[in-house]
Scaffold this active site. Structure first.
Site, mmCIF file in Angstrom:
data_model
loop_
_atom_site.group_PDB
_atom_site.id
_atom_site.type_symbol
_atom_site.label_atom_id
_atom_site.label_comp_id
_atom_site.label_asym_id
_atom_site.label_seq_id
_atom_site.Cartn_x
_atom_site.Cartn_y
_atom_site.Cartn_z
ATOM 1 N N SER A 1 49.245 29.634 40.827
ATOM 2 C CA SER A 1 49.724 31.003 40.643
ATOM 3 C C SER A 1 50.556 31.425 41.844
ATOM 4 O O SER A 1 50.410 30.877 42.929
ATOM 5 C CB SER A 1 48.530 31.952 40.502
ATOM 6 O OG SER A 1 47.854 32.081 41.755
ATOM 7 N N ASP A 2 51.430 32.398 41.649
ATOM 8 C CA ASP A 2 52.016 33.051 42.811
ATOM 9 C C ASP A 2 50.914 33.890 43.465
ATOM 10 O O ASP A 2 49.865 34.151 42.872
ATOM 11 C CB ASP A 2 53.206 33.913 42.404
ATOM 12 C CG ASP A 2 54.208 34.101 43.550
ATOM 13 O OD1 ASP A 2 53.806 33.920 44.723
ATOM 14 O OD2 ASP A 2 55.369 34.413 43.277
ATOM 15 N N LEU A 3 51.161 34.302 44.695
ATOM 16 C CA LEU A 3 50.130 34.963 45.487
ATOM 17 C C LEU A 3 49.652 36.246 44.793
ATOM 18 O O LEU A 3 50.437 37.173 44.591
ATOM 19 C CB LEU A 3 50.667 35.289 46.879
ATOM 20 C CG LEU A 3 49.696 35.942 47.852
ATOM 21 C CD1 LEU A 3 48.489 35.054 48.105
ATOM 22 C CD2 LEU A 3 50.402 36.249 49.166
ATOM 23 N N GLY A 4 48.397 36.261 44.420
ATOM 24 C CA GLY A 4 47.820 37.438 43.787
ATOM 25 C C GLY A 4 48.177 37.623 42.330
ATOM 26 O O GLY A 4 47.869 38.667 41.745
ATOM 27 N N ALA A 5 48.801 36.626 41.699
ATOM 28 C CA ALA A 5 49.229 36.796 40.308
ATOM 29 C C ALA A 5 48.046 36.827 39.343
ATOM 30 O O ALA A 5 48.120 37.466 38.287
ATOM 31 C CB ALA A 5 50.190 35.676 39.912
#
Length: 790
Positions: free
Chosen positions: A320-324
């Site tokens: 995932s992208d950061l915090g997605a």
């Protein structure tokens, strides 16, 4: 006697059997046996792991707080040791990163040698203090250089694409990989394959522009440069493709906003670069923050399983992208809890959690509640472990500190950074042949907020730089003209509206023979800016903030005008009647209608990296003949957006205020040489089901100056059952031609180049007439022809 001999044989047999049993007990487990196949080792290790250990392998925690530095000693931090004990972590991200967000400076951050020490300390701890001794995967930002102290800073991706030179970009990526791997990194985040049709979006500088064919060429070159011929080396890294998918053209230009693309356009334009990069071997893919047609990409099973794995055959792991993953709850509101978000993401096909907020306690709770099955967890873990084995980390987990220092920013990489910067420079306008400037100039004024600002020319995702490492444009010009009087005046800032420096700049221009005016934008982060958990800047209004930063992640724009007093400064200097050269330093195309009408020479350098000042000076004074080409159209107004070149018929017409064409079109770029095109030939073999079309033509340098030309081949399907673009780039090349030299160019178009998506979304070639357009840009077409597919 026979009785004694028999007894002795029994004793010998029993002793041998006992030794064999002991030897078996002393042998390492199968997963530590490098001679066994990777799949055997993965299966053995999975069978030994608890659910908690498996979940921990999917966590990618923020890494810069995981080490403790004391002078030249680097050890693990208490935070790291707690994360290992409590969460059994398997991956870290941005361990060596230094910037205002991480609060790591030249003093508190790591040199390359210390970074290797930190990596070794982390690996040694996790190997010796955990039950199974599984090494870490360390991921780093690598789109335009490893984002760490002491490494080489190349032009940002929009500049890389402006080279139209894929082999050069592959060399650059190999250099970045070598620097990162030498420090102990294993994964390089990049390339960014977002197709960008929205220049208000803050991250355009990270992309290769608006065209899927150009993005594909640059992206596959990056993957091949990063990954080389294999992972089990001391100089390659896994390539993580960003951001999957349709992230670069958000509604309203809002970073992380929704994508309004349809399924057909998604498959025609946005997905092909990712597919090509996967087929080139990319072993990791990052999901994007946005939603497509109401489905967040980090919970999109069709995208992550049906397309990525089943259709394309992807075998690596997704992250995932950061915090997605928490974003499924807090941004998109499709999950009611972190536990539900974790279950949605894992089942959709997201293997790893960047940030680590979702794939430990929430995921374990989801497993206990039977929202996620153990086989689903095992599948994700196996994908991560598979790459750890493939990279040889169980046998060779440690970095060489001496090699790390030798690799970082060495002479060869610095020279390569200069070459990429030179090739990336786009000469937009050169009225009356003002450029190149004479080296006999005695007095020159270099003016503007980007003329002598190190960080303004480096772009976002850049580490702190030591004094003297980066060549600014002012320094480049001074080194080029050591005998001349080179006067510098800042004039104004990028966004501040103070007139304090204006009069000094005008006075400097009045005394000069020539003025080099360096304007544009900035993605330079500073310690005054606040940041979101994802690292994106939290933007204050122009009235209350005086940071130069108007581009870079989080800095979306409502307009594309030059900010602050830059237009006023330019207009006052041009009014003096002096020869003026405008050099643009920027991360996105800005509105330059006024200088296009009133300034004789305009050079676009994007963010040219640490050697940018030398490269710009070489172009200004004729030591390098520019041949960069625009990878994105330059609009005349935000009211035209989107204004990309390969639009569909009947979707464009003029406005009341202006026409519908861009100021400078995709593929545009001038040279100090002139080139002629002739003798277009096409030959068709086969039929629609399986055909090849050979296209040939001649390019000649008709000037007295050696130079590069970038011939571009565009195609149009004249009549089709679905709407297709008015033109679509299919082939290009960067050629070096000596004065008077002619070269025949021959390209083969295949069935794939002629295909469209029919009404059933099947790729087919429809029989009919195709128009071939060959020229120096999408607008500057020199040759046209047609061929028929039966």
């Amino acid at each position: 006697m026979y009785h004694c001999l028999y007894r002795g044989m029994i004793v010998l047999f029993c002793s041998t059997a006992l030794l064999q049993v002991q030897a078996q007990h002393n042998q390492p487990p199968a997963y530590k046996n490098a001679s066994l196949p990777v799949e055997t080792r993965v299966k053995d290790l999975l069978a030994r792991m608890t659910a908690e250990e498996k979940a921990g392998q999917l966590l990618t925690l923020l890494g810069w707080d995981m080490y403790a530095k004391n002078g030249t000693a680097v050890t693990t931090s208490a935070a790291f040791e707690k994360a290992v004990a409590d969460q059994h972590i398997g991956m870290l991200w941005a361990t060596f990163r230094a910037d205002p967000w991480t609060k790591k400076t030249l003093e508190t951050g790591l040199t390359p040698a210390l970074a290797a020490k930190a990596a070794n300390a982390l690996q040694q701890y996790v190997i010796t203090h955990t039950r199974l001794g599984i090494p870490l995967l360390l991921s780093e930002e690598c789109a335009h250089g490893h984002m760490a102290i002491g490494t080489t800073v190349f032009p940002t991706s929009i500049g890389q694409a402006s080279t139209w030179d894929a082999p050069l970009i592959q060399q650059m990526a190999a250099a970045i990989a070598r620097e990162a791997r030498a420090q102990g990194a294993h994964i390089g985040y990049g390339p960014v394959l977002d197709l960008a049709r929205e220049p208000r979006w803050s991250r355009m500088e990270e992309t290769f522009g608006e065209d899927p064919v150009l993005i594909t060429a640059m992206g596959t070159a990056m993957v091949q440069g990063f990954q080389g011929t294999g992972f089990n080396t001391d100089h390659t890294v896994i390539s993580t493709l960003k951001h999957f998918a349709a992230y670069g053209s958000p509604e309203g230009g809002h970073n992380g906003g929704i994508s309004t693309t349809g399924l057909r356009e998604l498959q025609e334009c946005y997905l092909p670069p990712f597919k090509a990069a996967v087929q080139a071997g990319a072993a990791s893919v990052m999901t994007s923050y946005n939603a497509i047609d109401g489905v967040p990409c980090s919970a999109n099973a069709w995208l992550l399983q049906d397309v990525l794995r089943k259709q394309w055959g992807f075998k690596g792991f997704t992250v995932s992208d950061l915090g997605a993953i928490p974003g499924l709850q807090f941004t998109h509101h499709v999950a009611a809890s972190k536990q539900e978000a974790a279950a949605m993401a894992l089942k959709a096909g997201v293997d790893a959690d960047l940030g680590g907020d979702s794939y430990y306690t929430p995921l374990l709770a989801a497993i206990k509640a039977k929202q996620v099955s153990m086989p689903q967890l095992d599948t994700a873990v196996a994908r991560v472990l598979r790459l750890k084995f493939a990279m040889g980390l169980f046998e060779h987990p440690y970095a060489d500190t001496a090699a790390a220092q030798r690799a970082a920013n060495n002479a060869a990489h610095v020279a390569l950074a200069k070459q990429v910067a030179q090739e990336s420079i786009v000469l937009l306008k050169n009225e009356g042949g003002l450029l190149p400037l004479s080296k006999s100039i005695k007095q020159i004024a270099v003016i503007g907020p980007d003329a002598d600002n190190v960080y303004n020319q480096l772009g976002d995702y850049t580490a702190p730089q030591p004094e003297g490492k980066v060549l600014t444009i002012l320094r480049g010009i001074r080194e080029k003209l050591p005998a001349a009087t080179v006067t510098y005046a800042k004039g104004c800032a990028i966004r501040d509206t103070s007139h304090a420096g204006m009069d000094a700049a005008i006075a400097a221009a009045q005394q000069a023979e020539v003025v080099v005016l360096v304007l544009g934008g900035s993605s330079a982060r500073d310690f005054k800016t606040s940041y979101a958990n994802t690292g994106a800047a939290q933007v204050q209004s122009a009235e209350t903030a005086v940071s130069d930063m108007e581009s870079g992640e989080g800095f979306d724009r409502a307009t594309l005008d030059l900010m602050g007093l830059q237009n006023e400064l330019m207009q006052r200097i041009v009014a003096l009647g002096k020869p003026v050269v405008l050099v643009l330093i920027e991360g996105r195309p800005l509105l330059i209608n006024w200088p296009a009408a009133h300034v004789p020479a305009i050079v676009n350098a994007w963010y040219p990296g640490e050697q940018g000042g030398a490269a710009v000076a070489d172009v200004l004074f004729g030591d390098y003949n520019p041949a960069g080409r625009l990878p994105v159209s330059v609009p005349k107004s935000v009211g035209q957006l989107p204004v990309y070149y390969n639009y569909k018929p009947a979707s464009r017409h003029g406005y009341v205020e202006m026409d519908d064409t861009p100021l400078y079109s995709f593929g545009h770029g001038l040279s100090y040489s002139t080139f002629a095109y002739s003798n277009l030939q096409t030959q068709v073999k086969g039929s629609a089901a399986n055909c090849t079309v050979t296209v040939s033509f001649t390019v000649k340098n008709t000037s007295a100056t050696d130079g590069d030309e970038v011939p571009q081949l565009y195609l149009r399907d004249e009549v089709s059952n679905v709407v297709t673009p008015v033109q679509q780039l299919k082939r290009f090349a960067r050629l070096h031609l000596k004065a008077g030299q002619a070269q025949q160019v021959q390209w083969q178009l295949t069935t794939a180049d002629l295909q469209l998506l029919n009404t059933q979304l099947q790729r087919v070639v429809e029989p009919g007439t195709f128009t071939v357009m060959v020229g120096a840009s999408s607008k500057d077409i020199r040759l046209k022809g047609q061929f028929e597919v039966k």
